[in-house]
Enzyme design. Sequence first.
Site, PDB file in Angstrom:
ATOM      1  N   PRO A  11       0.792  -1.219   0.000  1.00 35.89           N
ATOM      2  CA  PRO A  11       0.000   0.000   0.000  1.00 35.89           C
ATOM      3  C   PRO A  11       0.830   1.277   0.000  1.00 35.89           C
ATOM      4  CG  PRO A  11      -0.204  -1.152   2.108  1.00 35.89           C
ATOM      5  CD  PRO A  11       0.550  -2.048   1.186  1.00 35.89           C
ATOM      6  N   ASN A  12       0.321   2.219  -0.747  1.00 38.44           N
ATOM      7  CA  ASN A  12       0.839   3.583  -0.866  1.00 38.44           C
ATOM      8  C   ASN A  12       2.111   3.696  -1.695  1.00 38.44           C
ATOM      9  OD1 ASN A  12      -1.253   4.821   0.716  1.00 38.44           O
ATOM     10  ND2 ASN A  12      -0.302   3.847   2.480  1.00 38.44           N
ATOM     11  N   ARG A  19       4.677  11.024  -2.256  1.00 43.72           N
ATOM     12  CA  ARG A  19       4.332  10.940  -0.831  1.00 43.72           C
ATOM     13  C   ARG A  19       5.595  10.981   0.012  1.00 43.72           C
ATOM     14  NH1 ARG A  19       3.902   5.774   2.045  1.00 43.72           N
ATOM     15  NH2 ARG A  19       3.200   6.260   4.133  1.00 43.72           N
ATOM     16  N   TYR A  24      10.979   8.983   1.479  1.00 50.77           N
ATOM     17  CA  TYR A  24      11.006   7.956   0.437  1.00 50.77           C
ATOM     18  C   TYR A  24      11.697   8.391  -0.854  1.00 50.77           C
ATOM     19  CZ  TYR A  24       7.573   5.941   3.601  1.00 50.77           C
ATOM     20  OH  TYR A  24       6.949   5.448   4.712  1.00 50.77           O
ATOM     21  N   ASN A  74       8.236  -5.400  -0.941  1.00 52.84           N
ATOM     22  CA  ASN A  74       8.114  -4.263  -0.027  1.00 52.84           C
ATOM     23  C   ASN A  74       6.641  -4.216   0.348  1.00 52.84           C
ATOM     24  OD1 ASN A  74       7.818  -1.848   1.293  1.00 52.84           O
ATOM     25  ND2 ASN A  74       9.100  -0.680  -0.103  1.00 52.84           N
ATOM     26  N   ALA A  77       2.964  -0.981   4.826  1.00 50.74           N
ATOM     27  CA  ALA A  77       2.442  -1.114   6.188  1.00 50.74           C
ATOM     28  C   ALA A  77       2.002  -2.535   6.519  1.00 50.74           C
ATOM     29  CB  ALA A  77       1.287  -0.141   6.397  1.00 50.74           C
ATOM     30  N   GLU A  98      13.011  -9.086   1.517  1.00 55.41           N
ATOM     31  CA  GLU A  98      12.163  -7.988   1.984  1.00 55.41           C
ATOM     32  C   GLU A  98      12.937  -6.681   1.821  1.00 55.41           C
ATOM     33  OE1 GLU A  98      10.175  -6.629   6.269  1.00 55.41           O
ATOM     34  OE2 GLU A  98      11.198  -8.558   6.097  1.00 55.41           O
ATOM     35  N   HIS A 100      12.782  -2.332   2.280  1.00 56.63           N
ATOM     36  CA  HIS A 100      12.153  -1.105   2.770  1.00 56.63           C
ATOM     37  C   HIS A 100      13.021   0.061   2.332  1.00 56.63           C
ATOM     38  CE1 HIS A 100       9.270  -3.322   5.083  1.00 56.63           C
ATOM     39  NE2 HIS A 100      10.258  -4.106   5.457  1.00 56.63           N
ATOM     40  N   ARG A 107      12.498   4.757  12.749  1.00 58.19           N
ATOM     41  CA  ARG A 107      11.184   5.380  12.689  1.00 58.19           C
ATOM     42  C   ARG A 107      10.334   4.946  13.885  1.00 58.19           C
ATOM     43  NH1 ARG A 107       8.839   4.955   6.920  1.00 58.19           N
ATOM     44  NH2 ARG A 107       7.493   6.565   7.800  1.00 58.19           N
TER      45      ARG A 107
END
Length: 146
Positions: A11-12, A19, A24, A74, A77, A98, A100, A107
């Site tokens: 998502p996103n 964003r 990012y 990735n 969330a 994985e 990110h 964070r």
Amino acid sequence: MPATIFVLNGPNLNLLGKRQPEIYGAETLEDVERRCRAGLPEGVDLRLLQSNHEGQLIDWIHEARDAAAGIVINPGAFTHTSIAILDALNAYDGPVIEVHISNVHKRESFRHHSYVSLRADGVIAGLGIEGYEAAVRRIAGLVAGT
């Protein structure tokens, strides 16, 4: 037939480049795909997919069982919430890395736990979109036996 690496985005990530560029970066998913394709050896192909829906990601992981030599994921969330994605990855026999874009460990504390990491053969965090390139390179090397 070329070996295919699935690059799955949660998502996103369709908003990558728009964003929170301070976290990012300014590059888009199209840039990720272009950069990952540029380093592919002959005989290896790439399928980059993105969805904001957990079930769609699970369906692609299921598809990868017969269609992909490896998965770069990735999960966005869903990293921190989805046992269902973990279960789907546990049913996949190939390598999983994985990725990110940000360093999730610098964070919010809820980002420090990853269900996906329980299955992943490798985890890359904080390298920006170069993390995707490193993951694709690693899986391509495994496919080629190097």
